[in-house]
Design a protein around this motif. Structure first.
Motif, PDB file in Angstrom:
ATOM      1  N   GLU A 102       0.830  -1.213   0.000  1.00 30.34           N
ATOM      2  CA  GLU A 102       0.000   0.000   0.000  1.00 30.34           C
ATOM      3  C   GLU A 102       0.860   1.257   0.000  1.00 30.34           C
ATOM      4  N   PHE A 103       2.044   1.178   0.602  1.00 26.85           N
ATOM      5  CA  PHE A 103       2.972   2.315   0.594  1.00 26.85           C
ATOM      6  C   PHE A 103       3.352   2.666  -0.858  1.00 26.85           C
ATOM      7  N   PHE A 104       3.707   1.652  -1.651  1.00 26.33           N
ATOM      8  CA  PHE A 104       4.100   1.941  -3.036  1.00 26.33           C
ATOM      9  C   PHE A 104       2.884   2.174  -3.944  1.00 26.33           C
ATOM     10  N   GLU A 142      16.505  12.584  -2.918  1.00 26.51           N
ATOM     11  CA  GLU A 142      17.305  11.434  -2.467  1.00 26.51           C
ATOM     12  C   GLU A 142      16.493  10.405  -1.680  1.00 26.51           C
ATOM     13  N   CYS A 143      15.171  10.485  -1.736  1.00 21.76           N
ATOM     14  CA  CYS A 143      14.330   9.513  -1.014  1.00 21.76           C
ATOM     15  C   CYS A 143      14.598   8.096  -1.516  1.00 21.76           C
ATOM     16  N   ILE A 144      14.737   7.144  -0.576  1.00 20.47           N
ATOM     17  CA  ILE A 144      14.965   5.752  -0.986  1.00 20.47           C
ATOM     18  C   ILE A 144      13.774   4.853  -0.652  1.00 20.47           C
ATOM     19  N   GLY A 145      12.632   5.466  -0.327  1.00 21.07           N
ATOM     20  CA  GLY A 145      11.415   4.664  -0.155  1.00 21.07           C
ATOM     21  C   GLY A 145      11.453   3.719   1.030  1.00 21.07           C
ATOM     22  N   CYS A 146      12.035   4.178   2.152  1.00 18.06           N
ATOM     23  CA  CYS A 146      12.171   3.283   3.305  1.00 18.06           C
ATOM     24  C   CYS A 146      10.910   3.218   4.161  1.00 18.06           C
ATOM     25  N   ALA A 147      10.016   4.190   4.014  1.00 21.07           N
ATOM     26  CA  ALA A 147       8.749   4.268   4.767  1.00 21.07           C
ATOM     27  C   ALA A 147       8.905   4.666   6.231  1.00 21.07           C
ATOM     28  N   VAL A 148      10.088   5.140   6.625  1.00 17.99           N
ATOM     29  CA  VAL A 148      10.243   5.632   8.002  1.00 17.99           C
ATOM     30  C   VAL A 148       9.283   6.795   8.254  1.00 17.99           C
ATOM     31  N   CYS A 149       9.185   7.705   7.286  1.00 14.97           N
ATOM     32  CA  CYS A 149       8.296   8.862   7.444  1.00 14.97           C
ATOM     33  C   CYS A 149       6.830   8.411   7.492  1.00 14.97           C
ATOM     34  N   TYR A 150       6.477   7.504   6.627  1.00 16.60           N
ATOM     35  CA  TYR A 150       5.103   7.000   6.533  1.00 16.60           C
ATOM     36  C   TYR A 150       4.697   6.351   7.858  1.00 16.60           C
ATOM     37  N   PRO A 165       3.624  11.078   3.541  1.00 18.08           N
ATOM     38  CA  PRO A 165       4.713  12.003   3.245  1.00 18.08           C
ATOM     39  C   PRO A 165       5.610  11.583   2.085  1.00 18.08           C
ATOM     40  N   ALA A 166       5.901  10.300   1.936  1.00 20.20           N
ATOM     41  CA  ALA A 166       6.862   9.899   0.903  1.00 20.20           C
ATOM     42  C   ALA A 166       6.281  10.076  -0.499  1.00 20.20           C
ATOM     43  N   ALA A 167       5.036   9.624  -0.691  1.00 20.13           N
ATOM     44  CA  ALA A 167       4.410   9.738  -2.016  1.00 20.13           C
ATOM     45  C   ALA A 167       4.205  11.209  -2.379  1.00 20.13           C
ATOM     46  N   ARG A 208      12.146  12.480  11.402  1.00 21.84           N
ATOM     47  CA  ARG A 208      12.649  11.098  11.391  1.00 21.84           C
ATOM     48  C   ARG A 208      13.350  10.707  10.101  1.00 21.84           C
ATOM     49  N   CYS A 209      13.150  11.436   9.014  1.00 18.80           N
ATOM     50  CA  CYS A 209      13.713  10.975   7.731  1.00 18.80           C
ATOM     51  C   CYS A 209      15.228  10.846   7.834  1.00 18.80           C
ATOM     52  N   PRO A 210      15.783   9.649   7.612  1.00 20.31           N
ATOM     53  CA  PRO A 210      17.229   9.475   7.733  1.00 20.31           C
ATOM     54  C   PRO A 210      18.004  10.163   6.607  1.00 20.31           C
ATOM     55  N   LYS A 211      17.337  10.592   5.568  1.00 18.46           N
ATOM     56  CA  LYS A 211      18.013  11.290   4.461  1.00 18.46           C
ATOM     57  C   LYS A 211      17.900  12.801   4.601  1.00 18.46           C
ATOM     58  N   GLN A 212      17.432  13.253   5.733  1.00 21.76           N
ATOM     59  CA  GLN A 212      17.274  14.695   6.001  1.00 21.76           C
ATOM     60  C   GLN A 212      16.408  15.390   4.945  1.00 21.76           C
ATOM     61  N   ILE A 213      15.436  14.664   4.443  1.00 21.60           N
ATOM     62  CA  ILE A 213      14.461  15.265   3.522  1.00 21.60           C
ATOM     63  C   ILE A 213      13.335  15.869   4.381  1.00 21.60           C
ATOM     64  N   SER A 214      12.730  16.927   3.871  1.00 26.27           N
ATOM     65  CA  SER A 214      11.576  17.495   4.583  1.00 26.27           C
ATOM     66  C   SER A 214      10.309  17.300   3.751  1.00 26.27           C
ATOM     67  N   PRO A 215       9.626  16.155   3.902  1.00 25.56           N
ATOM     68  CA  PRO A 215       8.350  15.998   3.200  1.00 25.56           C
ATOM     69  C   PRO A 215       7.372  17.105   3.588  1.00 25.56           C
ATOM     70  N   THR A 216       7.475  17.605   4.829  1.00 27.83           N
ATOM     71  CA  THR A 216       6.570  18.671   5.274  1.00 27.83           C
ATOM     72  C   THR A 216       6.695  19.894   4.363  1.00 27.83           C
TER      73      THR A 216
HETATM   74  S1  SF4 Z   1      11.901   8.654   5.496  1.00 23.51           S
HETATM   75 FE1  SF4 Z   1      12.909   9.925   3.955  1.00 23.51          FE
HETATM   76  S2  SF4 Z   1      13.990   8.451   2.649  1.00 23.51           S
HETATM   77 FE2  SF4 Z   1      12.510   7.266   3.821  1.00 23.51          FE
HETATM   78  S3  SF4 Z   1      10.656   7.185   2.505  1.00 23.51           S
HETATM   79 FE3  SF4 Z   1      10.433   8.986   3.824  1.00 23.51          FE
HETATM   80  S4  SF4 Z   1      11.231  10.718   2.655  1.00 23.51           S
HETATM   81 FE4  SF4 Z   1      11.994   8.807   1.699  1.00 23.51          FE
END
Ligand code: SF4
Ligand code: SF4
Ligand code: FES
Length: 235
Positions: A102-104, A142-150, A165-167, A208-216
């Motif tokens: 469902e995440f993807f 640089e998001c790698i789709g880990c779902a930590v944010c989700y 947040p990721a999508a 929480r994003c380990p890639k320091q992305i800001s989905p917000t």
């Molecule tokens: S936590 Fe960061 S790297 Fe992981 S899916 Fe979310 S935005 Fe992408």
């Protein structure tokens, strides 16, 4: 020695306790791997790269979603105890493995696939690295789709239809990609009840994003773009 509580089974499962020896530079993934290889070979978990590139090792450690391969035990252990559970907000398959479908699927719903208009006979697009849009794309690409944010997003917990947040971050990077030809369709896809306006700006995804992305920040940008498109009667 430390006590490690590990989730076993599905949603109706329970924590099982193991005793694991502490080591220097030990990661949480090392602990899970030790349990599976030495103490209980039936433990199900997922990992691939062990170096923070694939995102498949994400789990909930002491209540917080993290990449286990990049989380040192020293950083999270409390009174020689650690609790390891699967990611929140995703169906459990077994033990520490969640179903990411469902995440993807939500990336697809948010139209998270680049669609250009040029053909192979056209010239290359020239995207200047210092252009405003390119800098915005850089911040989220640089998001790698880990779902930590989700897994960290309370709105996903309350509203399972919320794209998350990721999508939405992915949609944002495409909306700002000047080569992409589906901006309006993409804004339409993220404008509904399950889209960007459902975000309550809690910031857990960004924290929480380990890639320091800001989905917000990307979601706030989508809200602005959707409002502008509505104002121009483009949606
Ligand atoms: S936590 Fe960061 S790297 Fe992981 S899916 Fe979310 S935005 Fe992408
Ligand atoms: S900022 Fe929005 S998407 Fe991110 S965790 Fe909060 S509600 Fe979810
Ligand atoms: S195993 Fe690939 S990011 Fe952790």
């Amino acid at each position: 020695m430390m006590q490690v509580r590990v989730w076993r089974g599905k949603a109706d499962g329970a924590f099982q306790e193991f005793e694991v020896q502490r080591h220097a530079s030990q990661t949480v993934l090392d602990v899970v791997t030790h349990i599976q290889r030495v103490l209980d070979s039936t433990l199900a978990y997922r990992f691939a790269c062990r170096v923070g590139m694939c995102g498949s090792c994400a789990m909930t450690v002491n209540g917080v979603a993290r990449w286990t391969c990049r989380t040192h035990v020293d950083k999270v252990v409390k009174k020689e105890q650690i609790e390891i559970a699967p990611l929140r907000n995703l169906p459990m398959i077994r033990d520490l493995v969640t179903d990411m479908s469902e995440f993807f699927d939500k990336w697809t719903k948010a139209k998270g696939r680049f669609e250009g208009a040029r053909t192979r006979s056209d010239d290359f697009a020239r995207v200047f690295p210092d252009s405003e849009d390119r800098k915005l794309v850089d911040a989220g690409i640089e998001c790698i789709g880990c779902a930590v944010c989700y897994s960290s997003c309370d709105v996903v917990s309350w509203n399972p239809d919320y794209l998350g947040p990721a999508a939405l971050n992915r949609a944002w990077t495409l909306v700002k990609d000047e080569r992409d030809s589906k901006k309006i369709e993409r804004l339409r896809a993220v404008a509904g009840d399950a889209g960007c306006h459902s975000c309550h700006t809690h910031m857990s995804c960004t924290e929480r994003c380990p890639k320091q992305i800001s989905p917000t920040a990307g979601i706030a940008g989508l809200k602005r773009e959707v409002s502008l498109a509505l104002f121009r009667k483009a949606l």
